[in-house]
Design an enzyme around this catalytic site. Structure first.
Site, mmCIF file in Angstrom:
data_model
loop_
_atom_site.group_PDB
_atom_site.id
_atom_site.type_symbol
_atom_site.label_atom_id
_atom_site.label_comp_id
_atom_site.label_asym_id
_atom_site.label_seq_id
_atom_site.Cartn_x
_atom_site.Cartn_y
_atom_site.Cartn_z
ATOM 1 N N LYS A 70 39.261 29.653 12.890
ATOM 2 C CA LYS A 70 38.702 30.616 13.848
ATOM 3 C C LYS A 70 37.629 29.997 14.757
ATOM 4 O O LYS A 70 37.509 30.389 15.914
ATOM 5 C CB LYS A 70 38.146 31.831 13.119
ATOM 6 C CG LYS A 70 39.243 32.745 12.568
ATOM 7 C CD LYS A 70 38.640 34.006 11.979
ATOM 8 C CE LYS A 70 39.716 35.062 11.763
ATOM 9 N NZ LYS A 70 39.148 36.363 11.448
ATOM 10 N N ASP A 107 38.116 41.242 16.035
ATOM 11 C CA ASP A 107 37.736 41.759 14.709
ATOM 12 C C ASP A 107 36.726 42.904 14.815
ATOM 13 O O ASP A 107 36.843 43.911 14.106
ATOM 14 C CB ASP A 107 37.154 40.644 13.835
ATOM 15 C CG ASP A 107 38.222 39.708 13.293
ATOM 16 O OD1 ASP A 107 39.386 40.128 13.180
ATOM 17 O OD2 ASP A 107 37.891 38.556 12.984
#
Ligand code: ATR
Length: 278
Positions: A70, A107
């Site tokens: 990520k 997210d």
């Protein structure tokens, strides 16, 4: 003759076999009758950048990125959305027609969309939020809570130093709370979020007493296996509003799907059932 452009997307991680994303996107592709594919792609750290950069030529419109890539995903992107920059990590890469790679992080968006769907009366600005944990998920959730207007985020982490680092990053609205003081501080919050792995199947339990939690407090967990964690059950018994973590996973996937397959997907009970089916 120009070949048919079958849109492709996927999830890149290591390991990636456990990812629920192929099931989730596959459900949407079938539901909307889109002639495309979404596949798991396992890359090593050494092959990540090369692997990602080869995907557009193969017909990929973009990919989700999961652990441990990520942060690296940000460093290979040409354009970075503000929210991904703030979080310091990306979970969604889109390959644009001009060859540029755009990195986004959905997210925090997924976290908020999940609460809005299941607890529509929740207001971030009603009072302080307590966040347990200071890992990657916590960064996304803290930035979303602050953007939604939480007056303060009280942050507790087993390793206090990691919480202090997030305070440096996000500023004075973050108040670091000692991991041993969680229980006593609970009376002051209107939102409680577990971002640690505690309570997950196979992990230790999250052993905190919720005695001081006010009825009506919104309690949510990013753990979704089991779906009803002990934290959620205990909170519901205290009259709190509880939201499980599966919806965050479902909602964070929607912006990528829309970018790549040009269709805004619905997050509904049918999708939940499809993702939960073994
Ligand atoms: P993610 O990116 O998914 O958030 P992570 O960066 O590994 O994952 O963070 C995991 C979080 O769970 C951390 O806040 C971690 O606390 P530490 O920073 O002290 O490691 C927390 N965590 C994991 N196991 C824990 C345990 N047994 N007790 C308390 N906290 C725990």
């Amino acid at each position: 003759m120009k070949p048919l452009a079958i849109p492709l997307a996927g999830v890149v991680g290591s390991p990636v076999a456990h990812s629920l994303s192929p099931r989730l996107h596959g459900f949407w592709l079938r539901k909307y009758g889109i002639d495309g594919y979404y596949i798991p792609i396992e890359l090593s750290r050494d092959s990540f950048e090369r692997g990602i950069k080869s995907l557009p030529d193969l017909g990929f419109r973009g990919v989700n990125v999961t652990l441990p890539f990520k942060e690296t995903a940000l460093s290979i992107a040409d354009d970075i959305t503000d929210r991904a920059a703030l979080i310091g990590a990306a979970n969604t890469l889109t390959f644009r027609k001009d060859g540029r790679i755009q990195a986004d992080n959905t997210d925090g968006y997924g976290f908020i969309a999940n609460i809005r769907q299941h607890a529509p009366d929740w207001a971030a600005d009603a009072g302080p939020a307590m966040v347990l944990g200071a890992g990657g998920a916590s960064r996304a959730i803290i930035s979303a809570l602050l953007a939604e207007g939480a007056p303060e985020v009280w942050l507790a982490n087993r390793t206090r130093n990691r919480a202090e680092m997030l305070r440096e990053h996000f500023g004075a609205r973050i108040k670091v709370i000692d991991w041993t003081k969680i229980q006593t501080e609970l009376a002051g919050v209107t939102t409680l979020v577990n971002t640690t792995s505690l309570g997950m199947q196979g992990q230790p339990a999250l052993q905190i007493s919720l005695d001081r939690l006010k009825a009506g407090t919104l309690v949510t967990d990013i753990v979704y296996s089991p779906l009803r964690t002990e934290l959620l059950d205990k909170a519901a018994a205290k009259g709190c509003v509880t939201v499980d973590g599966l919806g965050m996973l479902l909602h964070q996937a929607a912006p990528g799907f829309e970018n790549w397959f040009r269709k805004k997907p619905q997050v509904d009970d049918d999708l939940r059932a499809a993702v939960l089916a073994t």
